[in-house]
Design an enzyme around this catalytic site. Structure first.
Site, PDB file in Angstrom:
ATOM      1  N   GLU A 235       0.838  -1.209   0.000  1.00 50.35           N
ATOM      2  CA  GLU A 235       0.000   0.000   0.000  1.00 50.35           C
ATOM      3  C   GLU A 235       0.873   1.259   0.000  1.00 50.35           C
ATOM      4  O   GLU A 235       0.544   2.256  -0.651  1.00 50.35           O
ATOM      5  CB  GLU A 235      -0.942   0.004   1.206  1.00 50.35           C
ATOM      6  N   ASP A 258     -15.750   0.730   5.599  1.00 47.32           N
ATOM      7  CA  ASP A 258     -15.712  -0.175   6.743  1.00 47.32           C
ATOM      8  C   ASP A 258     -16.742   0.353   7.726  1.00 47.32           C
ATOM      9  O   ASP A 258     -16.679   1.534   8.105  1.00 47.32           O
ATOM     10  CB  ASP A 258     -14.298  -0.140   7.346  1.00 47.32           C
TER      11      ASP A 258
END
Ligand code: 5GW
Ligand code: MN
Length: 285
Positions: A235, A258
């Protein structure tokens, strides 16, 4: 092709950024007309590849991931699901709709989870050159510990796209968890960078995804040889890549959400949601 005409002085959204300074659109609900986009895409007869990794215990996420992808991902278009796994026999035998296909791809398992996560760049670049380039037009590369919960379609497709990480959409630059050690290839100085992008949702044409994953893979290897590993593994390298190779489209946090982060007002859709995981059960480190 019947729809209300665009209104030059009535932009559909004014509360969020819908265009970056380098003229990449930011995709939010309400910014696009899906009928127009679908029509354009259909005329080209293109195929979308969805890559996902399910190594070791992460195969348990495949059932829900694939079931919900059948309901929400690129509905009405041609899709190939590329499932990288060390356990092809554990890939659920689900029936997919016409024009869609499940393709299990056997890969090695790595003992360290950081390695499993990072090696995705190597695998995607390798298969892009060897196989994907002959089979699909676009690649969408995502985490498996997720479920689709609303429409994800051709509005996401572009030469190269990234997704704003749901944990950092409102953050100042200095709060982005970029790699800050100058001896890592993923290093980003304090005064650079646009967004903090999620490692779990990026894509583009096969040629662009090949370049992105290849570059990240080379940077990961260079770090390895220097005995350093970026703070958020691949990432961090993806974020570095996007500083200097700007995405041509940016997906809003609607595309990676999320529920631990609640339901803010600006978020009109939750399209791709993290599945809560029992860390000790799935991550036998
Ligand atoms: C195992 C232990 C710790 C972290 C990751 C793994 C792991 C990840 C694994 O055992 N098997 C596997 O297939 N993965 C792949 O890497 C999955 O596609 C997963 O979605 C992706 C990233 O790891 P995540 O989802 O656990 O990372 P976060 O940052 O979303 O929690
Ligand atoms: Mn994940």
């Amino acid at each position: 092709m019947v729809y209300t005409k665009p209104q030059l002085f009535k932009p559909p959204k004014s509360n969020v950024l819908t265009m970056t300074p380098w003229f990449a659109p930011v995709i939010w609900e309400g910014t696009y007309n899906l009928d127009i986009l679908n029509e354009q895409f259909r005329q080209s007869n293109m195929v979308v590849g969805l890559t996902v990794f399910a190594i070791k215990k992460y195969v348990i996420f495949l059932q829900k991931f694939l079931e919900t992808a059948e309901t929400y991902f690129m509905v009405g278009h041609r899709v190939k699901y590329y499932i990288f796994t060390d356990r092809p026999e554990a890939v659920p035998n689900i029936t997919v709709k016409a024009g869609r296909e499940l393709v299990p791809l056997r890969v090695e398992n790595y003992p360290r989870w950081q390695e499993i996560s990072m090696r995705r760049m190597e695998m995607i670049s390798h298969y892009s050159q060897q196989r994907f380039i002959h089979e699909v037009d676009f690649l969408v590369c995502v985490d498996v510990d997720m479920r689709f919960s609303d429409h994800v379609g051709v509005e996401i497709l572009s030469e190269v796209f990234g997704t704003i990480h749901p944990g950092f959409y409102a953050s100042e630059r200095k709060a982005f968890t970029y790699e800050r050690r100058p001896n890592s290839e993923a290093y980003i100085p304090q005064d650079e960078g646009d967004f903090y992008y999620a490692g779990g949702f990026f894509g583009g044409t096969v040629a662009e995804v090949y370049m992105l994953t290849k570059k990240c893979q080379e940077a990961i290897m260079a770090d390895k040889n220097k005995g350093i590993e970026a703070i958020w593994q691949e990432e961090s390298h993806l974020n570095k890549y996007f500083v200097y190779h700007k995405p041509t489209k940016i997906l809003s946090p609607e595309y990676v959400w999320d529920n631990n982060l609640g339901s803010p007002q600006f978020l009109k859709k939750k399209r791709f949601l993290a599945v809560p995981k029992n860390h000790s059960a799935v991550r036998n480190k």
